[in-house]
Enzyme design. Structure first.
Site, PDB file in Angstrom:
ATOM      1  N   LYS A  42      55.231  23.631  53.664  1.00 20.99           N
ATOM      2  CA  LYS A  42      55.719  23.322  52.410  1.00 20.99           C
ATOM      3  C   LYS A  42      55.626  24.050  51.193  1.00 20.99           C
ATOM      4  CE  LYS A  42      55.394  20.595  48.744  1.00 20.99           C
ATOM      5  NZ  LYS A  42      56.607  21.297  48.125  1.00 20.99           N
TER       6      LYS A  42
ATOM      7  N   GLY B 176      46.888  24.893  44.664  1.00 21.23           N
ATOM      8  CA  GLY B 176      47.858  24.369  43.619  1.00 21.23           C
ATOM      9  C   GLY B 176      46.672  23.994  42.390  1.00 21.23           C
ATOM     10  N   GLY B 177      47.187  23.000  41.775  1.00 24.39           N
ATOM     11  CA  GLY B 177      46.442  22.367  40.526  1.00 24.39           C
ATOM     12  C   GLY B 177      45.240  21.311  41.100  1.00 24.39           C
TER      13      GLY B 177
ATOM     14  N   GLU C 157      42.365  25.391  47.269  1.00 20.72           N
ATOM     15  CA  GLU C 157      42.316  26.712  46.199  1.00 20.72           C
ATOM     16  C   GLU C 157      42.732  26.266  44.875  1.00 20.72           C
ATOM     17  OE1 GLU C 157      40.315  29.115  46.786  1.00 20.72           O
ATOM     18  OE2 GLU C 157      40.075  29.071  49.020  1.00 20.72           O
TER      19      GLU C 157
ATOM     20  N   CYS D 195      45.955  32.064  38.944  1.00 22.46           N
ATOM     21  CA  CYS D 195      44.820  31.351  38.987  1.00 22.46           C
ATOM     22  C   CYS D 195      43.616  31.887  38.673  1.00 22.46           C
ATOM     23  CB  CYS D 195      44.380  30.851  40.423  1.00 22.46           C
ATOM     24  SG  CYS D 195      44.540  31.904  41.477  1.00 22.46           S
TER      25      CYS D 195
ATOM     26  N   GLU E 223      42.664  24.798  31.720  1.00 21.80           N
ATOM     27  CA  GLU E 223      43.604  25.737  32.304  1.00 21.80           C
ATOM     28  C   GLU E 223      44.874  25.471  31.569  1.00 21.80           C
ATOM     29  OE1 GLU E 223      45.102  25.409  36.347  1.00 21.80           O
ATOM     30  OE2 GLU E 223      44.410  27.480  36.653  1.00 21.80           O
TER      31      GLU E 223
HETATM   32  P1  NAD Z   1      50.733  21.823  42.100  1.00 21.56           P
HETATM   33  O1  NAD Z   1      49.400  21.251  42.147  1.00 21.56           O
HETATM   34  O2  NAD Z   1      51.631  20.957  40.821  1.00 21.56           O
HETATM   35  O3  NAD Z   1      51.473  22.170  43.255  1.00 21.56           O
HETATM   36  C1  NAD Z   1      51.283  22.805  44.488  1.00 21.56           C
HETATM   37  C2  NAD Z   1      51.768  22.291  45.698  1.00 21.56           C
HETATM   38  O4  NAD Z   1      51.501  21.195  45.928  1.00 21.56           O
HETATM   39  C3  NAD Z   1      53.401  22.381  45.454  1.00 21.56           C
HETATM   40  O5  NAD Z   1      53.938  22.714  46.861  1.00 21.56           O
HETATM   41  C4  NAD Z   1      53.553  20.817  45.076  1.00 21.56           C
HETATM   42  O6  NAD Z   1      55.037  20.364  45.583  1.00 21.56           O
HETATM   43  C5  NAD Z   1      52.435  20.284  45.998  1.00 21.56           C
HETATM   44  N1  NAD Z   1      52.152  19.024  45.736  1.00 21.56           N
HETATM   45  C6  NAD Z   1      51.800  18.344  44.574  1.00 21.56           C
HETATM   46  N2  NAD Z   1      51.343  17.314  44.772  1.00 21.56           N
HETATM   47  C7  NAD Z   1      51.117  16.900  46.107  1.00 21.56           C
HETATM   48  C8  NAD Z   1      50.594  16.001  46.771  1.00 21.56           C
HETATM   49  N3  NAD Z   1      50.141  14.729  45.905  1.00 21.56           N
HETATM   50  N4  NAD Z   1      50.344  15.701  47.810  1.00 21.56           N
HETATM   51  C9  NAD Z   1      50.917  16.899  48.570  1.00 21.56           C
HETATM   52  N5  NAD Z   1      51.200  17.838  47.919  1.00 21.56           N
HETATM   53  C10 NAD Z   1      51.550  17.929  46.813  1.00 21.56           C
HETATM   54  O7  NAD Z   1      50.341  23.590  41.394  1.00 21.56           O
HETATM   55  P2  NAD Z   1      51.660  24.530  40.851  1.00 21.56           P
HETATM   56  O8  NAD Z   1      51.985  23.964  39.512  1.00 21.56           O
HETATM   57  O9  NAD Z   1      52.577  24.899  41.829  1.00 21.56           O
HETATM   58  O10 NAD Z   1      50.470  25.881  40.655  1.00 21.56           O
HETATM   59  C11 NAD Z   1      49.675  26.088  39.797  1.00 21.56           C
HETATM   60  C12 NAD Z   1      48.276  25.820  39.955  1.00 21.56           C
HETATM   61  O11 NAD Z   1      47.919  26.194  41.217  1.00 21.56           O
HETATM   62  C13 NAD Z   1      47.525  26.054  38.860  1.00 21.56           C
HETATM   63  O12 NAD Z   1      46.265  25.201  38.563  1.00 21.56           O
HETATM   64  C14 NAD Z   1      46.704  27.157  39.409  1.00 21.56           C
HETATM   65  O13 NAD Z   1      45.383  27.625  38.926  1.00 21.56           O
HETATM   66  C15 NAD Z   1      46.484  26.960  40.876  1.00 21.56           C
HETATM   67  N6  NAD Z   1      46.363  28.147  41.812  1.00 21.56           N
HETATM   68  C16 NAD Z   1      45.193  28.296  42.518  1.00 21.56           C
HETATM   69  C17 NAD Z   1      45.037  29.318  43.371  1.00 21.56           C
HETATM   70  C18 NAD Z   1      43.698  29.808  44.038  1.00 21.56           C
HETATM   71  O14 NAD Z   1      43.744  30.313  44.988  1.00 21.56           O
HETATM   72  N7  NAD Z   1      42.710  29.139  43.448  1.00 21.56           N
HETATM   73  C19 NAD Z   1      46.223  30.351  43.543  1.00 21.56           C
HETATM   74  C20 NAD Z   1      47.347  29.884  42.627  1.00 21.56           C
HETATM   75  C21 NAD Z   1      47.414  28.977  41.826  1.00 21.56           C
END
Ligand code: NAD
Length: 491
Positions: free
Chosen positions: A173, A226-227, A248, A282, A381
């Site tokens: 996804k 993600g976050g 991550e 990130c 962040e």
């Molecule tokens: P996000 O957490 O909002 O979303 C990431 C993904 O998760 C999306 O595909 C989203 O649709 C999905 N998602 C959201 N809630 C979910 C749930 N409850 N169950 C399953 N899937 C769900 O993050 P974002 O806004 O897309 O990205 C930004 C964040 O990602 C920042 O916090 C950044 O630091 C982090 N990030 C981390 C790394 C790393 O490797 N550590 C790399 C890139 C980004």
């Protein structure tokens, strides 16, 4: 503009639902494509396909699987310019970084394809005679991959490449802000000869599609970037099924500059680290920790350079910084800037840009605050082009400040003192530390990930990627032709 379907069992198919969403360019708001808002039922179909494809894919020798990954890398290399432009158009990072995103994907596929010829286990002596002991790696099964939008090809490829070489099948996804880049990757894998059902692609919200992947007992492992809020929720839900989860998450990455540093080099480092990808990495440098002896001088140098920054169309190679990814992200960043104005001293920027192209996307000035450690902008962040500059009196204080946040992804120190550099490697509590280089710049053959709230202990990339996507099986081969009893035969 194309209306995409879902990719299940090697075919582009309709969703059960007729609801769709648009992916738009952050540059000018142009609609690039539409995708289905898939349902949990669609996810079930994708899992069916991944389950059915698993036995044959598992039996395919890993070097043969690697050949498909290598072909995908070759296709990407031939189309690097076009794919780089797509990354920039759909996500908004400047074109050099858009192409860098694609290059990282190519590099990873090439690296991980080679791992197909290693996939190392261990051999070790037995405590009994005529007995052989070893470990082998086996795929986990159907794995779920969920990704963010900021590296729209590289992060998906880190997961897809590692999951495939190790023999897993995937339900994927993408982030809803950048599904087109991943759809293009799916097409490339199809062209490279990936068998049907091995990689399935479902689009839609985290709460419907992401959640259905996480909550399916048939998905054996989750790889999520993600976050923190989503990561925490996924970890808790997956715990019910005791499934393996790799997280991550966020960062609040510091660059420390000591008085003996090469200041020109440190300046280039912080400019790239803080404002590359408009701070939406990130690993972005969001804190600049300056020793008091060079504080005024270095800050002056920094502001001089940032004043000349060109914010604009990221497809123009002259542009230093493009738009942020969308309105919601822009508003979130602006609300942090407002918080910063209340608790810290704004040194540069702080405004949304307006007029011409600026009105068609969300363009923010590179922003610099002078702040004490402990303010919200210096600890939370922001994920935008906002840098907190913090003055410290000593190396020890720099380390204390650097470590005193909830995250632990990347860190950097500029010094020419080799002793201090090695002390910093010991002292900085992050998954990645750079000496005399910015907080960004991962290389694909090394592990990537962080400590504390940046994750749950795992790492991606490098050989750690193989660990993420395999089960280790311990094997004993007894060729003594008699029942040998470990421990019991010991006097
Ligand atoms: P996000 O957490 O909002 O979303 C990431 C993904 O998760 C999306 O595909 C989203 O649709 C999905 N998602 C959201 N809630 C979910 C749930 N409850 N169950 C399953 N899937 C769900 O993050 P974002 O806004 O897309 O990205 C930004 C964040 O990602 C920042 O916090 C950044 O630091 C982090 N990030 C981390 C790394 C790393 O490797 N550590 C790399 C890139 C980004």
């Amino acid at each position: 503009m194309k209306d995409y379907g879902l990719y299940i069992n090697g075919e582009w198919v309709d969703s059960e639902s007729s609801r769709r969403f648009e992916t738009r360019s952050p540059i000018d708001g142009r609609v690039l494509a539409t995708f289905p808002l898939a349902t949990p039922g669609d996810v079930e179909r994708a899992i069916d396909a991944a389950e059915a494809a698993f036995p044959a894919w598992k039996r395919t020798p890993a070097p043969r699987r690697g050949e498909i990954l290598l072909r995908a890398a070759q296709i990407m290399r031939a189309r690097k310019q076009e794919l780089g432009e797509l990354v920039t158009t759909e996500m908004g990072k400047v074109i050099a970084e858009g192409k860098g995103d694609v290059q990282e994907s190519i590099d990873f596929l090439e690296y991980i394809a080679g791992e197909g010829r290693r996939m190392l286990g261990e051999t070790t002596p037995s405590e009994l005679p005529n007995k052989f002991c070893m470990t082998v790696r086996q795929p986990i099964g159907v794995v779920g991959c969920i990704t963010p939008w900021n590296f729209p090809t590289a992060i998906p490829i880190w997961k897809i490449g590692a999951a495939l070489i190790t023999g897993n099948t995937i339900v994927f996804k993408p982030a809803s802000l950048t599904p087109l880049c991943v759809a293009r990757l799916v097409e490339i894998f199809e062209e490279a000869g990936l068998p049907p059902g091995v990689l399935n692609f479902v689009t839609g919200s985290g709460s419907a599609v992401g959640n259905a992947i996480v909550e399916s007992p048939r998905v054996q492992a989750i790889s999520f970037t993600g976050g923190v809020p989503a990561g925490r929720e996924i970890y808790q839900k997956a715990a019910k099924f005791l499934k393996s989860v790799e997280l991550e998450l966020g960062g609040k990455n510091p660059q420390i500059v000591m008085p003996d540093a090469n200041l020109d080099l440190a300046l280039e480092g912080v400019l790239f680290g803080a404002f590359g990808t408009a701070g939406q990495r990130c690993t972005a440098t969001s804190r600049l920790i300056l020793h008091q002896d060079i504080y005024d001088k270095f800050l002056g140098m920094l502001v001089d350079r940032v004043e000349k920054f060109k914010v604009g169309n990221p497809l123009d190679p002259e542009t230093d910084m493009g738009p942020v990814v969308d309105q919601a992200a822009g508003e979130g960043i602006m609300s942090y800037i407002e918080i910063g104005k209340g608790e810290a001293k704004l040194r540069f920027g702080g405004e949304r840009l307006t007029g011409g192209l600026y009105d068609q996307g969300f363009y923010i000035q590179p922003t610099i605050f002078e702040t004490e450690h402990g303010t919200r902008i210096s600890c939370e962040e922001i994920f935008g082009p906002v840098l907190s500059v913090i003055k410290v009196g000593s190396y020890e204080e720099a380390i204390e400040v650097a470590n005193d946040v909830e995250y632990g992804l990347s860190s950097s120190i500029y010094t020419r003192d080799v002793n201090l550099a090695f002390r910093a490697i010991d002292d900085l509590v992050t998954g990645i530390t750079y000496i005399n280089a910015p907080t960004i710049g991962a290389e694909v053959h090394l592990p990537f990930g962080g400590t504390k709230n940046t994750g749950n202990g795992g790492r991606e990339a490098g050989t750690a990627a193989i660990d993420e996507f395999t089960e280790i099986k311990t094997v004993f081969v007894d060729y003594s032709n008699r029942l040998q009893k470990a421990q019991i035969e010991h006097d």
